[in-house]
Motif scaffolding. Structure first.
Motif: not given
Length: 345
Positions: A123-128, A181-183, A241-257
């Motif tokens: 998991i690459w959240g803010p704490n990690e 917030t509701y996103r 690049r696919p790898s960077q788009l995947h990383a971006s998607a992970e961070e978008a998914a983590m944004m609200v949690p």
């Protein structure tokens, strides 16, 4: 007369079978098309990396290969870019060069972005990421530093101040998202983060859609101001690049949690903090920063009139002033009265 060559009847039978089963034929065609698209996207990614080689050096921390740029001398200053970008965002904005006149600047490619690795299975959240950068700074023999985080990375900067208090002397938080917030707008960008399916999408469809959506996305991020000419130096193909788009998607998914969890801890931040936000940010409402200012006792808020989300690009001088301000408060050993200032961008 020579006999005619005999051809295998297997392709004919296979073709006949596919004609009898149009659904199967469609699936075979789609699979082939996706495979071909993945190959093309991989080649484009390699081309982008060849044309945009690493600007700095690498450091290995707990199996993660981190790319960073170091400039200038003096008090350490760490710069952390937002989701979807990389060091070149900070470089093209002139922020690195401005800060290097007075600070020892360390700008990282965060995990999965630019030339830094993002190992799977973690998991690459803010704490990690906060822990990762703390270890990297320890390896560089940097004990205390001012930390600036833009957008998604503002949460990493805040986490560093909470988890490694002795190592962070001041914070500059720009265009951050701090409270849940509701996103619904994050649903589609998060799809490539879905296990298995996300890998397929990231390697095939996502780069195509991202290229089509890029101009509109830039108008949203920079608006109401136009995209500045200096941003032309940003390597768009690296971001697609696919790898960077995947990383971006992970961070978008983590944004609200991540905001749900972190919002309970902000009151524990004690280091001098300067918070900046564009009044007309179309991605993250300025009220996020207003609310954070109320929670962090030792903080100052700078609302930038007429500015959008990408204030590191459009308002680099104001951001630099905020860095100087935070560093000055820290050097003074005390906290000046809390204040709010609206600055014309």
């Amino acid at each position: 007369m020579a006999p005619r060559p005999r051809f295998s009847s297997v392709p004919h039978h296979a073709l006949a079978a596919l004609r009898q089963r149009p659904a199967v034929a469609t699936a075979v065609f789609a699979t082939g098309l996706l495979a071909a698209t993945a190959v093309v996207n991989r080649q484009l990614a390699r081309k982008a990396e060849r044309e945009n080689p690493p600007m700095g050096r690498f450091i290995h921390v707990h199996g993660v290969r981190l790319h960073y740029v170091e400039r200038g001398e003096g008090r350490p200053l760490v710069l952390l870019h937002g989701n979807g970008t990389m060091i070149q965002d900070l470089q093209s904005s002139n922020l690195i060069d401005l800060a290097a006149e007075r600070f020892r600047v360390i700008a990282f490619d965060r995990p999965g972005f630019g030339h830094s690795a993002r190992p799977r299975g973690r998991i690459w959240g803010p704490n990690e990421q906060a822990d990762l950068f703390k270890e990297a700074l320890d390896k560089m023999d940097i004990d205390r530093t001012v930390v600036l985080g833009h957008s998604w990375a503002a949460s990493i900067a805040a986490a560093m101040a909470l988890r490694h208090r002795a190592s962070v002397e001041a914070l500059v938080l720009a265009s951050g998202y701090y409270f849940p917030t509701y996103r619904p707008d994050l649903a589609a960008p998060s799809i490539p983060a879905i296990p298995v399916l996300g890998d397929v999408i990231s390697n095939t469809i996502s780069p195509i859609l991202a290229r089509l959506m890029w101009p509109g996305l830039m108008r949203k991020l920079f608006g109401p101001k136009p995209v500045p000419e200096k941003f032309a130096a940003f390597p768009v193909e690296m971001a697609l690049r696919p790898s960077q788009l995947h990383a971006s998607a992970e961070e978008a998914a983590m944004m609200v949690p991540m905001a749900v969890a972190a919002s309970k801890t902000y009151s524990e931040i004690t280091v001098p903090t300067v918070i900046l936000a564009g009044e007309d940010d179309r991605l993250i409402d300025v009220e996020q920063s207003v609310r954070l200012h109320r929670v962090i006792r030792n903080s100052r808020l700078r609302r930038i009139a007429g500015a959008g989300h990408m204030i590191q690009q459009t308002e680099a001088a104001i951001l630099m002033a905020a860095i100087d301000e935070a560093a000055s408060i820290s050097a003074g050993g005390g906290s000046d009265p809390r204040d709010v200032m609206t600055t014309n961008g």
